[in-house]
Scaffold this motif. Structure first.
Motif, PDB file in Angstrom:
ATOM      1  N   MET A   1     -42.778 129.480  69.888  1.00  0.00           N
ATOM      2  CA  MET A   1     -43.609 129.680  68.702  1.00  0.00           C
ATOM      3  C   MET A   1     -44.013 128.323  68.143  1.00  0.00           C
ATOM      4  O   MET A   1     -43.268 127.365  68.203  1.00  0.00           O
ATOM      5  CB  MET A   1     -42.856 130.465  67.644  1.00  0.00           C
ATOM      6  N   HIS A   2     -45.177 128.312  67.586  1.00  0.00           N
ATOM      7  CA  HIS A   2     -45.796 127.073  67.119  1.00  0.00           C
ATOM      8  C   HIS A   2     -45.384 126.726  65.687  1.00  0.00           C
ATOM      9  O   HIS A   2     -44.707 127.479  65.003  1.00  0.00           O
ATOM     10  CB  HIS A   2     -47.314 127.194  67.206  1.00  0.00           C
ATOM     11  N   GLU A   3     -45.826 125.585  65.266  1.00  0.00           N
ATOM     12  CA  GLU A   3     -45.546 125.076  63.930  1.00  0.00           C
ATOM     13  C   GLU A   3     -46.517 125.649  62.908  1.00  0.00           C
ATOM     14  O   GLU A   3     -47.475 126.339  63.258  1.00  0.00           O
ATOM     15  CB  GLU A   3     -45.636 123.534  63.931  1.00  0.00           C
ATOM     16  N   ASN A   4     -46.264 125.356  61.640  1.00  0.00           N
ATOM     17  CA  ASN A   4     -47.149 125.786  60.561  1.00  0.00           C
ATOM     18  C   ASN A   4     -48.540 125.193  60.784  1.00  0.00           C
ATOM     19  O   ASN A   4     -48.679 124.034  61.140  1.00  0.00           O
ATOM     20  CB  ASN A   4     -46.584 125.315  59.216  1.00  0.00           C
TER      21      ASN A   4
ATOM     22  N   ILE B   1     -38.322 129.228  72.509  1.00  0.00           N
ATOM     23  CA  ILE B   1     -38.577 127.840  72.130  1.00  0.00           C
ATOM     24  C   ILE B   1     -39.474 127.857  70.905  1.00  0.00           C
ATOM     25  O   ILE B   1     -40.517 128.508  70.901  1.00  0.00           O
ATOM     26  CB  ILE B   1     -39.259 127.051  73.266  1.00  0.00           C
ATOM     27  N   GLY B   2     -39.040 127.182  69.866  1.00  0.00           N
ATOM     28  CA  GLY B   2     -39.827 127.120  68.639  1.00  0.00           C
ATOM     29  C   GLY B   2     -39.888 125.710  68.094  1.00  0.00           C
ATOM     30  O   GLY B   2     -38.911 124.959  68.156  1.00  0.00           O
ATOM     31  N   TYR B   3     -41.032 125.365  67.566  1.00  0.00           N
ATOM     32  CA  TYR B   3     -41.224 124.051  66.958  1.00  0.00           C
ATOM     33  C   TYR B   3     -41.501 124.220  65.469  1.00  0.00           C
ATOM     34  O   TYR B   3     -42.339 125.036  65.075  1.00  0.00           O
ATOM     35  CB  TYR B   3     -42.391 123.323  67.638  1.00  0.00           C
ATOM     36  N   SER B   4     -40.797 123.480  64.637  1.00  0.00           N
ATOM     37  CA  SER B   4     -40.974 123.473  63.194  1.00  0.00           C
ATOM     38  C   SER B   4     -40.869 124.891  62.634  1.00  0.00           C
ATOM     39  O   SER B   4     -39.799 125.503  62.688  1.00  0.00           O
ATOM     40  CB  SER B   4     -42.299 122.800  62.825  1.00  0.00           C
ATOM     41  N   GLN B   5     -41.959 125.450  62.131  1.00  0.00           N
ATOM     42  CA  GLN B   5     -41.932 126.804  61.581  1.00  0.00           C
ATOM     43  C   GLN B   5     -41.443 127.818  62.627  1.00  0.00           C
ATOM     44  O   GLN B   5     -40.729 128.755  62.305  1.00  0.00           O
ATOM     45  CB  GLN B   5     -43.311 127.201  61.092  1.00  0.00           C
ATOM     46  N   GLY B   6     -41.818 127.620  63.883  1.00  0.00           N
ATOM     47  CA  GLY B   6     -41.379 128.517  64.953  1.00  0.00           C
ATOM     48  C   GLY B   6     -39.865 128.490  65.136  1.00  0.00           C
ATOM     49  O   GLY B   6     -39.258 129.489  65.498  1.00  0.00           O
ATOM     50  N   GLY B   7     -39.240 127.336  64.919  1.00  0.00           N
ATOM     51  CA  GLY B   7     -37.777 127.244  64.962  1.00  0.00           C
ATOM     52  C   GLY B   7     -37.138 127.954  63.789  1.00  0.00           C
ATOM     53  O   GLY B   7     -36.135 128.655  63.934  1.00  0.00           O
TER      54      GLY B   7
END
Length: 116
Positions: A1-4, A63-69
């Motif tokens: 998932m992506h970031e904000n 796998i998530g980055y920023s908001q996705g995490g």
């Protein structure tokens, strides 16, 4: 998932030789690129109808980055019945504390409780 303010394109925009989604797919994994706002591709499958058991019979590496995490942690705490579907969760820079942020995001985050 992506970031904000990002999208699933963030995982492929750097191309087949560098994009994480391409690299993982080349290792033999199915890749699902999520979008917080949804997209028209999320209900297509090459073998199963949406109503069949096989459509949702899977285990995930997340796998998530920023908001996705952050979404990963919230999902696991609020929907523990999903935990047995996740084999591994990897989060890059999950946004969990905004106390030291500056700029517009800091102002907007203070409005979240009144808006809710």
């Amino acid at each position: 998932m992506h970031e904000n303010l990002g999208s699933s394109a963030d995982w492929v925009v750097t191309g087949p030789s560098n994009g994480l989604a391409f690299l993982v797919a080349d290792s033999g994994y199915d890749i699902w690129l999520g979008n917080n706002r949804g997209n028209t591709y999320s209900k297509k499958h090459t073998m199963f109808l949406e109503t069949s058991y096989g459509f949702r019979d899977f285990r995930l590496f997340y796998i998530g980055y920023s908001q996705g995490g952050t979404q990963f942690f919230v999902m696991n705490s609020m929907k523990p019945e999903y935990n047995d579907k996740i084999r591994l969760g990897v989060t890059f820079a999950p946004a969990v504390f905004l106390g030291n942020t500056k700029g517009a995001i800091n102002i907007l985050s203070k409005l979240s409780n009144p808006i809710e």
